[in-house]
Design an enzyme around this catalytic site. Structure first.
Site, PDB file in Angstrom:
ATOM      1  CB  CYS A 168      -0.981   0.006   1.172  1.00 39.99           C
ATOM      2  SG  CYS A 168      -2.265  -1.237   0.975  1.00 39.99           S
ATOM      3  CG  HIS A 219     -13.858   8.455  -9.998  1.00 35.74           C
ATOM      4  ND1 HIS A 219     -15.109   8.085  -9.568  1.00 35.74           N
ATOM      5  CD2 HIS A 219     -13.428   7.511 -10.844  1.00 35.74           C
ATOM      6  CE1 HIS A 219     -15.436   6.941 -10.150  1.00 35.74           C
ATOM      7  NE2 HIS A 219     -14.429   6.559 -10.930  1.00 35.74           N
ATOM      8  CD  GLU A 254      -8.383  -0.384   2.795  1.00 34.52           C
ATOM      9  OE1 GLU A 254      -8.256   0.839   2.945  1.00 34.52           O
ATOM     10  OE2 GLU A 254      -7.429  -1.160   2.821  1.00 34.52           O
TER      11      GLU A 254
END
Length: 150
Positions: A25, A75, A136
């Protein structure tokens, strides 16, 4: 009067990178986030009120969350402004990308705290934020509970 909790689910796409992290990550990547917003209150007990029987109109809750979270974060690429990612963020922003700079590491844990603060201040006085769940992935999520954060 009886307290009732109601929950509305929202979905948005966003990317982030965790500066200094020792796993995958640390790289730019994205998620299809699911945000579950639960509020608590007493249903309106006035037959003359158009929202009689509701804790809050789901449409009103949707407007708050859409304005404060979805419209801003959907986004977007989220970066910690206090990291070297700031240089990349500014470069991407200059090229027209939707970049959000936050003053924290953009983990699900920190995002859910940020979201709680953004939502709480716009709820009607008779309604309280009870909890948030920010998912997530299908198997990973962070939760915030008002009772844990007096």
């Amino acid at each position: 009067m009886t307290k009732i909790r109601i929950t509305k689910k929202f979905e948005f796409e966003a990317g982030h990178a965790l500066y200094g992290y020792d796993g995958k990550c640390k790289n730019l990547h994205g998620h299809s986030y699911k945000l579950h917003v639960t509020v608590i209150g007493t249903p309106i007990d006035n037959p003359n009120d158009v929202k009689h029987g509701m804790v809050i109109d789901f449409g009103d809750l949707k407007r708050i969350v859409k304005r404060e979270i979805i419209d801003e974060f959907d986004h977007a690429m989220i970066f910690n402004a206090n990291s070297p990612h700031l240089e990349l963020a500014n470069e991407l922003k200059a090229k027209g990308h939707h970049i959000i700079l936050v003053d924290y590491q953009p983990t699900s844990e920190n995002l859910v705290v940020d979201f709680a603060e953004r939502i709480k201040k716009y709820l009607p006085e008779n309604v309280a934020l009870f909890s948030l769940r920010l998912q997530e992935t299908e198997s990973s999520y962070a939760e915030w509970f008002a009772s844990d954060n007096p």
